[in-house]
Design a protein around this motif. Structure first.
Motif, PDB file in Angstrom:
ATOM      1  N   PHE A   5     -16.911   7.410  10.988  1.00  0.00           N
ATOM      2  CA  PHE A   5     -15.980   7.213   9.971  1.00  0.00           C
ATOM      3  C   PHE A   5     -15.404   5.691   9.813  1.00  0.00           C
ATOM      4  CE2 PHE A   5     -13.311   8.364  13.614  1.00  0.00           C
ATOM      5  CZ  PHE A   5     -12.505   7.152  13.621  1.00  0.00           C
ATOM      6  N   SER A   6     -15.237   5.557   8.607  1.00  0.00           N
ATOM      7  CA  SER A   6     -14.595   4.185   8.135  1.00  0.00           C
ATOM      8  C   SER A   6     -13.252   4.449   7.812  1.00  0.00           C
ATOM      9  CB  SER A   6     -15.363   3.610   7.076  1.00  0.00           C
ATOM     10  OG  SER A   6     -15.235   4.579   5.949  1.00  0.00           O
ATOM     11  N   LYS A   7     -12.367   3.536   8.463  1.00  0.00           N
ATOM     12  CA  LYS A   7     -10.998   3.613   8.009  1.00  0.00           C
ATOM     13  C   LYS A   7     -10.420   2.831   6.791  1.00  0.00           C
ATOM     14  CE  LYS A   7      -9.660   3.834  13.078  1.00  0.00           C
ATOM     15  NZ  LYS A   7      -9.000   3.107  14.207  1.00  0.00           N
ATOM     16  N   ARG A   8      -9.709   3.447   5.905  1.00  0.00           N
ATOM     17  CA  ARG A   8      -9.239   2.789   4.957  1.00  0.00           C
ATOM     18  C   ARG A   8      -7.607   2.643   4.489  1.00  0.00           C
ATOM     19  NH1 ARG A   8     -14.075   2.445   1.484  1.00  0.00           N
ATOM     20  NH2 ARG A   8     -15.607   3.131   2.582  1.00  0.00           N
ATOM     21  N   PHE A   9      -7.300   2.212   3.579  1.00  0.00           N
ATOM     22  CA  PHE A   9      -5.968   1.644   3.272  1.00  0.00           C
ATOM     23  C   PHE A   9      -5.773   2.322   2.076  1.00  0.00           C
ATOM     24  CE2 PHE A   9      -2.303  -1.117   1.823  1.00  0.00           C
ATOM     25  CZ  PHE A   9      -1.430  -0.264   2.008  1.00  0.00           C
ATOM     26  N   SER A  10      -5.066   3.538   1.705  1.00  0.00           N
ATOM     27  CA  SER A  10      -5.303   4.201   0.402  1.00  0.00           C
ATOM     28  C   SER A  10      -3.833   4.861   0.216  1.00  0.00           C
ATOM     29  CB  SER A  10      -6.330   5.429   0.191  1.00  0.00           C
ATOM     30  OG  SER A  10      -5.998   6.323   1.354  1.00  0.00           O
ATOM     31  N   SER A  11      -3.740   5.436  -1.147  1.00  0.00           N
ATOM     32  CA  SER A  11      -2.445   5.998  -1.546  1.00  0.00           C
ATOM     33  C   SER A  11      -3.015   7.106  -2.452  1.00  0.00           C
ATOM     34  CB  SER A  11      -1.840   5.104  -2.341  1.00  0.00           C
ATOM     35  OG  SER A  11      -2.401   4.604  -3.562  1.00  0.00           O
ATOM     36  N   SER A  12      -2.181   7.994  -2.921  1.00  0.00           N
ATOM     37  CA  SER A  12      -2.430   9.198  -3.671  1.00  0.00           C
ATOM     38  C   SER A  12      -1.204   9.410  -4.255  1.00  0.00           C
ATOM     39  CB  SER A  12      -2.694  10.419  -2.821  1.00  0.00           C
ATOM     40  OG  SER A  12      -4.090  10.383  -1.991  1.00  0.00           O
ATOM     41  N   ILE A  13      -1.389   9.450  -5.827  1.00  0.00           N
ATOM     42  CA  ILE A  13      -0.402   9.889  -6.588  1.00  0.00           C
ATOM     43  C   ILE A  13      -0.430  11.307  -7.143  1.00  0.00           C
ATOM     44  CG2 ILE A  13       1.067   9.225  -8.767  1.00  0.00           C
ATOM     45  CD1 ILE A  13       0.068   6.365  -8.274  1.00  0.00           C
ATOM     46  N   LEU A 112       4.477  11.545  -8.096  1.00  0.00           N
ATOM     47  CA  LEU A 112       4.806  11.479  -6.573  1.00  0.00           C
ATOM     48  C   LEU A 112       3.817  10.452  -5.976  1.00  0.00           C
ATOM     49  CD1 LEU A 112       6.043  15.145  -5.656  1.00  0.00           C
ATOM     50  CD2 LEU A 112       7.518  13.376  -6.619  1.00  0.00           C
ATOM     51  N   LEU A 113       4.132   9.415  -5.352  1.00  0.00           N
ATOM     52  CA  LEU A 113       3.361   8.600  -4.561  1.00  0.00           C
ATOM     53  C   LEU A 113       3.354   8.935  -3.112  1.00  0.00           C
ATOM     54  CD1 LEU A 113       1.508   6.157  -4.110  1.00  0.00           C
ATOM     55  CD2 LEU A 113       3.574   4.841  -3.990  1.00  0.00           C
ATOM     56  N   TYR A 114       2.297   9.007  -2.584  1.00  0.00           N
ATOM     57  CA  TYR A 114       2.232   9.086  -0.817  1.00  0.00           C
ATOM     58  C   TYR A 114       1.256   8.184  -0.396  1.00  0.00           C
ATOM     59  CZ  TYR A 114       4.302  13.950  -1.072  1.00  0.00           C
ATOM     60  OH  TYR A 114       5.113  14.874  -1.018  1.00  0.00           O
ATOM     61  N   LEU A 115       1.787   7.394   0.280  1.00  0.00           N
ATOM     62  CA  LEU A 115       1.167   6.133   0.943  1.00  0.00           C
ATOM     63  C   LEU A 115       1.077   6.211   2.554  1.00  0.00           C
ATOM     64  CD1 LEU A 115       0.071   3.168   0.538  1.00  0.00           C
ATOM     65  CD2 LEU A 115       2.775   2.574   0.691  1.00  0.00           C
ATOM     66  N   GLY A 116       0.059   5.638   3.339  1.00  0.00           N
ATOM     67  CA  GLY A 116      -0.106   5.655   4.504  1.00  0.00           C
ATOM     68  C   GLY A 116      -0.391   4.285   4.953  1.00  0.00           C
ATOM     69  N   LEU A 117      -0.346   3.877   6.197  1.00  0.00           N
ATOM     70  CA  LEU A 117      -0.389   2.450   6.635  1.00  0.00           C
ATOM     71  C   LEU A 117      -1.888   2.324   6.502  1.00  0.00           C
ATOM     72  CD1 LEU A 117       1.909   2.473   9.675  1.00  0.00           C
ATOM     73  CD2 LEU A 117       2.128   1.490   7.423  1.00  0.00           C
ATOM     74  N   PRO A 118      -2.267   1.031   6.617  1.00  0.00           N
ATOM     75  CA  PRO A 118      -3.514   0.528   6.646  1.00  0.00           C
ATOM     76  C   PRO A 118      -4.567   1.373   7.912  1.00  0.00           C
ATOM     77  CG  PRO A 118      -2.325  -1.401   6.331  1.00  0.00           C
ATOM     78  CD  PRO A 118      -1.375  -0.298   6.491  1.00  0.00           C
ATOM     79  N   ASN A 119      -5.724   1.833   7.669  1.00  0.00           N
ATOM     80  CA  ASN A 119      -6.353   2.505   8.645  1.00  0.00           C
ATOM     81  C   ASN A 119      -6.075   3.970   8.805  1.00  0.00           C
ATOM     82  OD1 ASN A 119      -8.031   0.286   9.195  1.00  0.00           O
ATOM     83  ND2 ASN A 119      -6.617  -0.338  10.691  1.00  0.00           N
ATOM     84  N   TRP A 120      -4.959   4.439   8.033  1.00  0.00           N
ATOM     85  CA  TRP A 120      -4.653   5.926   8.206  1.00  0.00           C
ATOM     86  C   TRP A 120      -5.633   6.742   7.400  1.00  0.00           C
ATOM     87  CZ3 TRP A 120       1.366   7.168   8.473  1.00  0.00           C
ATOM     88  CH2 TRP A 120       2.031   6.516   9.827  1.00  0.00           C
ATOM     89  N   SER A 121      -6.270   6.451   6.503  1.00  0.00           N
ATOM     90  CA  SER A 121      -7.195   7.130   5.889  1.00  0.00           C
ATOM     91  C   SER A 121      -8.458   6.864   6.642  1.00  0.00           C
ATOM     92  CB  SER A 121      -7.361   6.818   4.354  1.00  0.00           C
ATOM     93  OG  SER A 121      -6.076   7.055   3.628  1.00  0.00           O
ATOM     94  N   ARG A 122      -9.221   8.052   6.435  1.00  0.00           N
ATOM     95  CA  ARG A 122     -10.670   8.266   7.375  1.00  0.00           C
ATOM     96  C   ARG A 122     -11.737   8.880   6.394  1.00  0.00           C
ATOM     97  NH1 ARG A 122      -9.481   8.746  13.701  1.00  0.00           N
ATOM     98  NH2 ARG A 122      -8.073   7.156  14.013  1.00  0.00           N
ATOM     99  N   TRP A 123     -12.764   7.948   6.285  1.00  0.00           N
ATOM    100  CA  TRP A 123     -13.742   8.790   5.318  1.00  0.00           C
ATOM    101  C   TRP A 123     -15.018   8.984   6.411  1.00  0.00           C
ATOM    102  CZ3 TRP A 123     -14.082   5.216   0.250  1.00  0.00           C
ATOM    103  CH2 TRP A 123     -12.922   5.274  -0.151  1.00  0.00           C
ATOM    104  N   TYR A 124     -15.515  10.037   6.502  1.00  0.00           N
ATOM    105  CA  TYR A 124     -16.453  10.690   7.376  1.00  0.00           C
ATOM    106  C   TYR A 124     -17.841  10.501   6.747  1.00  0.00           C
ATOM    107  CZ  TYR A 124     -12.550  11.964  10.785  1.00  0.00           C
ATOM    108  OH  TYR A 124     -11.508  11.915  11.538  1.00  0.00           O
ATOM    109  N   ASP A 125     -18.737  10.303   7.807  1.00  0.00           N
ATOM    110  CA  ASP A 125     -20.199  10.115   7.612  1.00  0.00           C
ATOM    111  C   ASP A 125     -20.722  11.722   7.586  1.00  0.00           C
ATOM    112  OD1 ASP A 125     -22.619   9.474   7.047  1.00  0.00           O
ATOM    113  OD2 ASP A 125     -23.200   8.527   8.930  1.00  0.00           O
ATOM    114  N   VAL A 126     -20.664  12.765   6.646  1.00  0.00           N
ATOM    115  CA  VAL A 126     -21.085  13.918   6.748  1.00  0.00           C
ATOM    116  C   VAL A 126     -22.224  14.086   5.892  1.00  0.00           C
ATOM    117  CG1 VAL A 126     -18.977  14.676   7.756  1.00  0.00           C
ATOM    118  CG2 VAL A 126     -19.454  14.806   5.346  1.00  0.00           C
ATOM    119  N   ALA A 127     -22.564  13.488   4.913  1.00  0.00           N
ATOM    120  CA  ALA A 127     -23.399  13.591   3.820  1.00  0.00           C
ATOM    121  C   ALA A 127     -24.715  13.465   4.271  1.00  0.00           C
ATOM    122  CB  ALA A 127     -23.105  12.655   2.568  1.00  0.00           C
ATOM    123  N   ARG A 128     -25.502  14.495   4.016  1.00  0.00           N
ATOM    124  CA  ARG A 128     -27.156  14.422   4.270  1.00  0.00           C
ATOM    125  C   ARG A 128     -28.048  13.696   3.091  1.00  0.00           C
ATOM    126  NH1 ARG A 128     -24.850  19.599   4.358  1.00  0.00           N
ATOM    127  NH2 ARG A 128     -24.981  20.667   6.553  1.00  0.00           N
TER     128      ARG A 128
END
Length: 261
Positions: A5-13, A112-128
């Motif tokens: 996976f790659s680590k990201r810094f992201s937010s969701s509203i 409503l905004l939800y925020l994590g710290l840098p690297n708290w988001s993970r995008w996994y390499d699962v695609a074929r």
């Protein structure tokens, strides 16, 4: 199945459409004029709008101790998901955010905004190779009372996400774990930000499938039932939303000429 996976810094509203207009008008305004305001914010790596299906009672399998039905009064209409190029991107986008603040009243009634710290988001390499996502489900998780934030994040990252990746059913897997929610992070004018403690979320999962048949089999399968029983020890709610559209407006730091699904 790979669990790299790659680590990201992201937010969701999380977004609720105004109810004095047809929902479709609001959704179209969001992906039209409002999207151009957000896309122009400097420092974005990705900007995706997740439009949730209008009918969403909850797809997560019934599990003792886990709230899986989505309460009608808190049912989300959509989520603006942003990945930043760096922690400084949040500061760089302040002026553009002011325009977004003023525009919210035109389309939303609650944000409503939800925020994590840098690297708290993970995008996994699962695609074929060569396969595209045909169906998505967005899941919001609520931490069980008495479970610490660190233990909750460890379960998501060390147990839940690898187990989901290992099913072989997914074409997309993204996880986010959140800091404690604070109204001050996104206290925009003229729209509601009510978020009682017992309704707050602490993590999300984006699950992508090659098609609806694979998705249906996944949610009805024994693997998820077993995993859900483990989840119930650490979470009190799993609200799984059917995604109607997932529209990307900024990818790899580039504003796209037209959104891509």
């Amino acid at each position: 199945m790979s669990t790299t996976f790659s680590k990201r810094f992201s937010s969701s509203i999380l977004l609720w459409m105004r109810t004095d207009k047809p929902r479709e008008i609001g959704m179209n305004y969001w992906k039209g004029p409002h999207s151009r305001i957000i896309s122009a914010s400097p420092g974005l790596d990705e900007y995706r709008q997740t439009h949730l299906a209008e009918t969403n009672p909850g797809l997560w399998p019934a599990t003792p101790g886990l709230e899986t039905g989505i309460p009608a009064g808190r049912k989300i209409d959509g989520v603006a998901q942003v990945a930043f190029q760096s922690v400084f991107s949040v500061l760089a986008g302040r002026e553009q955010n002011k325009l977004a603040f003023k525009d919210e009243i035109n389309v939303f009634r609650r944000t409503l905004l939800y925020l994590g710290l840098p690297n708290w988001s993970r995008w996994y390499d699962v695609a074929r190779p060569g396969e595209k996502v045909g169906s998505r489900v967005l899941v919001y998780l609520r931490r069980r009372d008495g479970v610490g934030g660190g233990a909750f994040r460890r379960f998501i990252n060390a147990e839940l996400a690898p187990a989901l990746a290992g099913t072989g059913a997914l074409q997309e897997l993204r996880t986010e774990t959140f800091l404690p929610w604070s109204k001050a992070l996104w206290n925009t004018p003229n729209v509601a930000h009510d978020n009682p403690g017992d309704q707050q979320f602490h993590a999300s999962l984006m699950l992508g499938f090659p098609d609806t048949a694979t998705q249906a089999a996944f949610f009805a399968g024994s693997s998820l039932a077993s995993l859900s029983a483990r989840l119930a020890r650490i979470a009190s709610a799993a609200h799984a939303y059917q995604v109607g559209e997932a529209l990307t407006f900024v990818r790899d730091g580039v504003i796209l000429p037209h959104y891509q699904e």
